[in-house]
Design a protein around this motif. Structure first.
Motif, short mmCIF file in Angstrom:
data_model
loop_
_atom_site.label_atom_id
_atom_site.label_comp_id
_atom_site.label_asym_id
_atom_site.label_seq_id
_atom_site.Cartn_x
_atom_site.Cartn_y
_atom_site.Cartn_z
N ALA A 27 23.56 51.79 63.78
CA ALA A 27 22.15 51.38 63.88
C ALA A 27 21.44 50.89 62.65
N HIS A 28 21.58 51.52 61.75
CA HIS A 28 21.15 51.04 60.34
C HIS A 28 21.71 49.67 60.03
N ALA A 29 22.94 49.28 60.47
CA ALA A 29 23.35 47.77 60.23
C ALA A 29 22.53 46.99 61.16
N THR A 30 22.12 47.39 62.39
CA THR A 30 21.17 46.52 63.08
C THR A 30 19.77 46.24 62.59
N GLY A 31 19.34 47.21 61.63
CA GLY A 31 18.11 47.20 61.10
C GLY A 31 17.19 48.21 61.42
N ALA A 32 17.64 49.11 62.43
CA ALA A 32 17.02 50.33 62.77
C ALA A 32 17.11 51.36 61.74
N THR A 33 16.16 51.76 61.05
CA THR A 33 16.27 52.80 60.09
C THR A 33 15.40 54.00 60.54
N ALA A 34 14.61 54.05 61.22
CA ALA A 34 13.89 55.21 61.51
C ALA A 34 14.50 55.86 62.80
N PRO A 35 14.63 57.29 62.91
CA PRO A 35 15.43 57.87 64.44
C PRO A 35 14.73 57.13 65.40
N GLY A 36 13.23 57.14 65.60
CA GLY A 36 12.37 56.77 66.62
C GLY A 36 12.56 55.30 66.89
N ALA A 37 13.29 54.65 65.99
CA ALA A 37 13.53 52.96 66.28
C ALA A 37 14.99 52.84 66.94
N ILE A 38 15.75 54.03 66.89
CA ILE A 38 17.21 53.74 67.42
C ILE A 38 17.01 54.07 68.93
N PRO A 39 17.55 53.05 69.71
CA PRO A 39 17.38 53.28 71.41
C PRO A 39 18.43 54.55 71.69
N GLN A 40 17.78 55.43 72.49
CA GLN A 40 18.52 56.38 72.99
C GLN A 40 19.90 55.66 73.73
N SER A 41 19.93 54.88 74.37
CA SER A 41 21.10 54.24 75.04
C SER A 41 21.99 53.86 74.03
N PHE A 42 21.62 53.44 72.63
CA PHE A 42 22.67 53.08 71.65
C PHE A 42 23.32 54.37 71.31
N LEU A 43 22.49 55.56 71.19
CA LEU A 43 23.15 56.71 70.66
C LEU A 43 23.96 57.31 71.65
N TYR A 44 23.72 57.02 72.97
CA TYR A 44 24.37 57.80 74.11
C TYR A 44 25.87 56.75 74.19
N GLU A 45 25.69 55.79 74.07
CA GLU A 45 27.01 54.74 74.26
C GLU A 45 28.14 55.06 73.23
N VAL A 46 27.37 55.40 71.71
CA VAL A 46 28.42 55.45 70.94
C VAL A 46 29.02 56.90 71.11
N ALA A 47 28.20 57.86 71.46
CA ALA A 47 28.84 59.20 71.66
C ALA A 47 30.09 59.16 72.90
N GLN A 48 29.57 58.35 74.02
CA GLN A 48 30.60 58.28 75.21
C GLN A 48 31.97 57.42 74.56
N ARG A 49 31.69 56.55 73.77
CA ARG A 49 33.15 55.85 73.18
C ARG A 49 33.93 56.77 72.43
N MET A 50 33.13 57.33 71.51
CA MET A 50 33.85 58.56 70.94
C MET A 50 34.43 59.57 71.58
N LEU A 51 33.77 59.86 72.50
CA LEU A 51 34.24 61.25 73.36
C LEU A 51 35.56 60.74 74.14
N ARG A 52 36.07 59.45 74.35
CA ARG A 52 37.19 59.03 74.83
C ARG A 52 38.27 58.97 73.83
N GLN A 53 37.92 59.35 72.61
CA GLN A 53 39.02 59.58 71.82
C GLN A 53 39.22 60.73 71.22
N CYS A 54 38.54 61.96 72.09
CA CYS A 54 38.70 63.18 71.85
C CYS A 54 39.58 64.06 72.75
N HIS A 55 39.72 65.30 72.49
CA HIS A 55 40.65 66.19 73.24
C HIS A 55 39.81 67.17 73.84
#
Length: 120
Positions: free
Chosen positions: A55-83
């Protein structure tokens, strides 16, 4: 038991009103859970560990500026690598989504640290 990669799911922004102090408190709770999983011999992951730098690489630096959908998608992708998922306490739509996805994938979902078997 062999070491597993375990996603730690719990509140990050939920219930904080984007207050940085409360967000930091939530992140510390996630990190403490990650440490406990690590101490059992597993490899813990927290979605925000990947989402925040991205998110910081996209320019979003404050937690409120990071879209929830972005946070959700990253976790969902990460989850698919977990046991497994370790769902810690606290209301969180994203964490609940992680649990639902884990169940759909047939992954174990732990809600109590004592239920996570240690690596032997």
């Amino acid at each position: 038991m062999q070491a597993k990669t375990i996603l730690i799911a719990g509140p990050y922004r939920s219930g904080t009103g984007d207050d940085p102090v409360l967000i930091e408190r939530n992140l510390k709770a996630l990190e403490q859970a990650a440490l406990a999983v690590y101490d059992k011999g597993h490899f813990p992951l927290i979605g925000e560990w990947a989402a925040l730098p991205l998110a910081h690489a996209t320019g979003a630096t404050a937690p409120g500026a990071i879209p929830q959908s972005f946070l959700y998608e990253v976790a969902q992708r990460m989850l698919r690598q977990c046991h497994a998922v370790y769902r810690i306490a606290g209301e969180s739509r994203g964490a609940d989504m992680d649990v639902q996805t884990a169940k759909e994938l047939g992954l174990p979902v732990y809600v109590d640290l004592a239920d996570i078997p240690p690596v032997t």
